[in-house]
Design an enzyme around this catalytic site. Structure first.
Site, short mmCIF file in Angstrom:
data_model
loop_
_atom_site.label_atom_id
_atom_site.label_comp_id
_atom_site.label_asym_id
_atom_site.label_seq_id
_atom_site.Cartn_x
_atom_site.Cartn_y
_atom_site.Cartn_z
N GLU A 1 16.95 41.81 19.73
CA GLU A 1 17.59 41.96 21.03
C GLU A 1 16.56 42.56 21.99
O GLU A 1 16.18 43.72 21.84
CB GLU A 1 18.84 42.85 20.87
N CYS B 1 10.69 35.12 20.06
CA CYS B 1 12.03 35.13 20.66
C CYS B 1 12.19 36.35 21.57
O CYS B 1 11.64 36.38 22.66
CB CYS B 1 13.06 35.04 19.54
N ARG C 1 16.75 33.61 29.36
CA ARG C 1 17.34 34.07 28.10
C ARG C 1 18.54 33.21 27.74
O ARG C 1 19.22 32.69 28.60
CB ARG C 1 17.82 35.53 28.23
N ILE D 1 17.69 30.90 17.49
CA ILE D 1 18.88 31.76 17.45
C ILE D 1 19.01 32.44 18.81
O ILE D 1 18.17 33.27 19.18
CB ILE D 1 18.75 32.82 16.33
N HIS E 1 11.94 31.11 15.48
CA HIS E 1 11.64 32.16 14.49
C HIS E 1 10.80 31.62 13.32
O HIS E 1 11.38 31.18 12.32
CB HIS E 1 12.94 32.72 13.92
N GLU F 1 9.33 33.20 11.06
CA GLU F 1 9.50 34.04 9.85
C GLU F 1 10.75 33.62 9.06
O GLU F 1 10.93 34.09 7.94
CB GLU F 1 9.58 35.52 10.23
#
Ligand code: GLN
Length: 205
Positions: free
Chosen positions: A55, A86, A118, A147, A183, A185
């Site tokens: 966040e 992100c 965003r 995400i 992402h 990862e």
């Protein structure tokens, strides 16, 4: 000379980035280690930093309060490589708007001439995976996990666009600074982490 790569461990996908980076260092046969960092003093010791997804308002506010945001900015201005994922890419930007709410006024590093939208692809329920490519850094096929992902709505002329999806910019590079809306990862493919570790290695030599 041994490398120290940090993962900013304030909130978000910290552990997954730690594991992917460890694996990247091992696969490349480079001498180095990966550490979680929170404080300004810990950031000072790094050769490279990953700001994970999570966040961006929380990560930005808490790192502003503990002064690590200022030290991160100084280190990057001095050439330290950074991978902003992100929420991490949002923090690199000059300007941030929300898809629904408009201007967010959140604390950012203001290091790259990009404007962020965003939640550009919708909210949590609209998360998805898609095949993407980053040809200019020799990663032609990559599974992008999105995400609550942002996109980049404007880039200044010194910023390279690494990838687009559905006409939206989803990865950028400016010198040693890389930002992705997805992402890396959260996949088993560690090619982007390897690319980043190499960047850290080259910047140290
Ligand atoms: N939408 C989030 C933000 O604005 C980013 C989502 C993520 O990092 N997965 O901070």
């Amino acid at each position: 000379m041994s490398l120290t790569v940090g993962v900013l461990a304030i909130q978000g996908d910290v552990h997954e980035n730690l594991l992917s980076t460890k694996k990247a260092i091992k696969d490349l046969g480079i001498e180095g280690h990966v550490v979680n960092v929170k404080t300004a003093d810990e950031v000072r010791k790094l050769d490279g930093l990953i700001i994970p997804g999570g966040e961006s308002t929380t990560i930005g506010q808490l790192s502003l309060v503990n002064s690590s945001l200022r030290v991160i900015k100084e280190k990057i201005e001095d050439g330290m490589p950074i991978l902003g994922i992100c929420a991490g890419m949002i923090l690199l930007a000059k300007t941030v708007d929300d898809h629904v709410l408009g201007k967010t006024g959140q604390p950012v590093l203001d290091l790259v001439g990009i404007k962020i939208e965003r939640n550009s692809f919708g909210r949590q329920n609209d998360s998805f995976e898609a095949e993407i490519s980053m040809d200019s850094i020799n990663i032609p096929n990559f599974n992008g996990v999105f995400i609550r992902a942002p996109s980049v709505s404007e880039v200044s002329s010194d910023v390279e666009v690494l990838s687009k999806f559905n006409e939206k910019i989803i990865a950028i590079k400016k010198g040693n600074i890389i930002g992705t809306a997805f992402h890396p990862e959260l996949t088993t493919d560690i090619s982007l982490h390897k690319y980043f570790v190499n960047l850290v290695h080259e910047s140290k030599n």
